[in-house]
Design an enzyme around this catalytic site. Structure first.
Site, PDB file in Angstrom:
ATOM      1  N   PRO A 101       0.827  -1.210   0.000  1.00 13.50           N
ATOM      2  CA  PRO A 101       0.000   0.000   0.000  1.00 13.50           C
ATOM      3  C   PRO A 101       0.862   1.262   0.000  1.00 13.50           C
ATOM      4  O   PRO A 101       1.925   1.295   0.627  1.00 13.50           O
ATOM      5  CB  PRO A 101      -0.829  -0.102   1.284  1.00 13.50           C
ATOM      6  CG  PRO A 101      -0.435  -1.356   1.962  1.00 13.50           C
ATOM      7  CD  PRO A 101       0.598  -2.074   1.153  1.00 13.50           C
ATOM      8  N   ALA A 104       1.614   4.279   3.476  1.00 20.23           N
ATOM      9  CA  ALA A 104       1.087   3.507   4.607  1.00 20.23           C
ATOM     10  C   ALA A 104       2.182   3.087   5.582  1.00 20.23           C
ATOM     11  O   ALA A 104       1.947   2.295   6.489  1.00 20.23           O
ATOM     12  CB  ALA A 104       0.352   2.286   4.085  1.00 20.23           C
ATOM     13  N   GLY A 105       3.405   3.571   5.374  1.00 21.59           N
ATOM     14  CA  GLY A 105       4.500   3.240   6.297  1.00 21.59           C
ATOM     15  C   GLY A 105       5.154   1.901   6.017  1.00 21.59           C
ATOM     16  O   GLY A 105       5.947   1.409   6.812  1.00 21.59           O
ATOM     17  N   GLY A 107       6.999   1.189   3.245  1.00 19.99           N
ATOM     18  CA  GLY A 107       8.194   1.294   2.396  1.00 19.99           C
ATOM     19  C   GLY A 107       7.925   1.130   0.913  1.00 19.99           C
ATOM     20  O   GLY A 107       8.825   0.713   0.167  1.00 19.99           O
ATOM     21  N   SER A 108       6.715   1.471   0.446  1.00 18.68           N
ATOM     22  CA  SER A 108       6.395   1.206  -0.967  1.00 18.68           C
ATOM     23  C   SER A 108       7.326   1.970  -1.910  1.00 18.68           C
ATOM     24  O   SER A 108       7.765   1.419  -2.929  1.00 18.68           O
ATOM     25  CB  SER A 108       4.927   1.502  -1.268  1.00 18.68           C
ATOM     26  OG  SER A 108       4.732   2.866  -1.500  1.00 18.68           O
ATOM     27  N   ALA A 110      10.490   3.018  -1.495  1.00 16.71           N
ATOM     28  CA  ALA A 110      11.840   2.428  -1.534  1.00 16.71           C
ATOM     29  C   ALA A 110      11.813   1.073  -2.241  1.00 16.71           C
ATOM     30  O   ALA A 110      12.722   0.739  -3.010  1.00 16.71           O
ATOM     31  CB  ALA A 110      12.395   2.283  -0.111  1.00 16.71           C
ATOM     32  N   ALA A 111      10.744   0.295  -2.024  1.00 12.83           N
ATOM     33  CA  ALA A 111      10.674  -1.038  -2.642  1.00 12.83           C
ATOM     34  C   ALA A 111      10.564  -0.924  -4.164  1.00 12.83           C
ATOM     35  O   ALA A 111      11.205  -1.677  -4.897  1.00 12.83           O
ATOM     36  CB  ALA A 111       9.492  -1.818  -2.071  1.00 12.83           C
ATOM     37  N   ASP A 152      14.737   2.739   5.356  1.00 10.97           N
ATOM     38  CA  ASP A 152      13.855   1.988   4.450  1.00 10.97           C
ATOM     39  C   ASP A 152      14.655   1.330   3.322  1.00 10.97           C
ATOM     40  O   ASP A 152      14.527   0.132   3.069  1.00 10.97           O
ATOM     41  CB  ASP A 152      12.789   2.913   3.834  1.00 10.97           C
ATOM     42  CG  ASP A 152      11.696   3.290   4.816  1.00 10.97           C
ATOM     43  OD1 ASP A 152      11.910   3.101   6.030  1.00 10.97           O
ATOM     44  OD2 ASP A 152      10.638   3.776   4.386  1.00 10.97           O
TER      45      ASP A 152
END
Ligand code: MEV
Length: 319
Positions: A101, A104-105, A107-108, A110-111, A152
């Protein structure tokens, strides 16, 4: 040439968010149940330099040349080209998807960067090292929010639990991959309220700049909780971790980054049998976490959903 696929996990901060931006340690773990994915395919039917980017989650379908230079995706792609020393890339199509998500905290941002950096550098025949991947992802994080700690990109690149302290001027970041003596279960609950980390980090910075002393004291107390949590995890002393989570949450409330909905979910988790619970990440929305007995994870997850959580994830922390 076959398509190249690279993926990267989400993450949660177990202990130490916000204080980590000010040089205190924090602990983060990967969450492999959610992932970002980059698929890169050659397009020999197009001229070299032609790069199409599709990111259906954010409604993007554009050519690289059409995107502004400070767009996080074009910034990442151009920096990978520079890192692998390519001036004119072969024609390609890049498709980015993610089940993490947004805001939402977890790490989207950075991923997505890390999956893209890994996939693209591999596609170009020069896979970058973990250090290069993490440091490039950090540069992108700075675009997303001005003063990221770097935790992150670090935890997502290494896909291992990390104890992390931000660099002091002239010094490298301290990244320790530490031993998890006994696996434990974390339940993640989504408040459903989007909350970009940039905003909470910026608000905390303004408040700190206005009145440093009380914030510095809160950050120092969080750092002390993090160090106790690290000892407990290394000793397999899970009983100590729950109260430490509660203490960390109390300090985050005092910093001003919790909100009614997160407070409610944290309370419900505790009342339903969690050992401890706190928000995770930037706060004011996004996700909370709870340390739970493995056998009660489902029941506590159900209690969170009944209390308004929009989604839950159960994850194990292990080495
Ligand atoms: C974000 O996952 C955690 C924060 O501490 C920001 C950061 O460390 O960059 C809120």
């Amino acid at each position: 040439m076959p398509a190249i696929t690279a993926t990267a996990p989400g993450k949660i901060i177990l202990f130490g968010e916000h204080a980590v931006v000010y040089g205190h340690p924090a602990i983060a773990v990967p969450v492999n149940q959610v992932r970002a994915r980059a698929i890169i395919s050659a397009r020999p039917d197009q001229p070299s330099g032609w790069v199409r980017i599709q990111a259906p989650n954010i409604g993007l379908d554009a050519l690289l040349d059409e995107l502004p230079g400070d767009n996080p995706l074009s910034f990442t792609i151009n920096h990978v080209f520079a890192a692998v020393d390519i001036t004119r890339a072969p024609a390609m199509e890049i498709r980015i998807t993610s089940t993490i998500p947004i805001a939402a905290g977890l790490g989207s941002g950075a991923a997505v960067s890390i999956a893209l950096i890994r996939g693209l550098s591999k596609f170009l025949g020069k896979p970058l090292s973990d250090e290069q991947v993490s440091s490039l992802a950090y540069a992108v994080e700075k675009l997303h929010h001005g003063t990221p700690s770097g935790i992150d990109n670090t935890v997502i690149t290494y896909n291992k639990p990390v104890y992390f302290s931000r660099n002091k001027p002239g010094k490298a970041d301290q990244v320790e991959k530490f031993n998890v003596a006994r696996s434990f279960t974390i339940l993640i609950g989504d408040s459903g309220i989007p909350s970009p980390t940039a905003l909470t980090v910026g608000d905390v910075r303004s408040a700190w700049q206005e009145n440093r002393e009380p914030y510095d004291r809160l950050f120092t107390s969080i750092g002390a909780v993090v160090n106790q949590a690290k000892e407990a995890i290394q000793a397999g002393d899970i009983a100590t971790l729950g109260p430490l989570m509660d203490e960390n949450q109390e300090l985050l409330v005092r910093i001003g980054v919790s909100c009614e909905e997160l407070d409610h979910l944290v309370r419900v988790a505790r009342e339903s049998g969690a050992f401890g619970s706190k928000l995770s990440g930037g706060g004011r929305g996004g996700n909370m976490i709870a340390l739970v007995p493995g056998e009660s994870a489902k029941a506590i997850a159900q209690a969170l959903i009944s209390a308004g959580a929009t989604n839950t994830i159960v994850t194990m922390v292990r080495n």
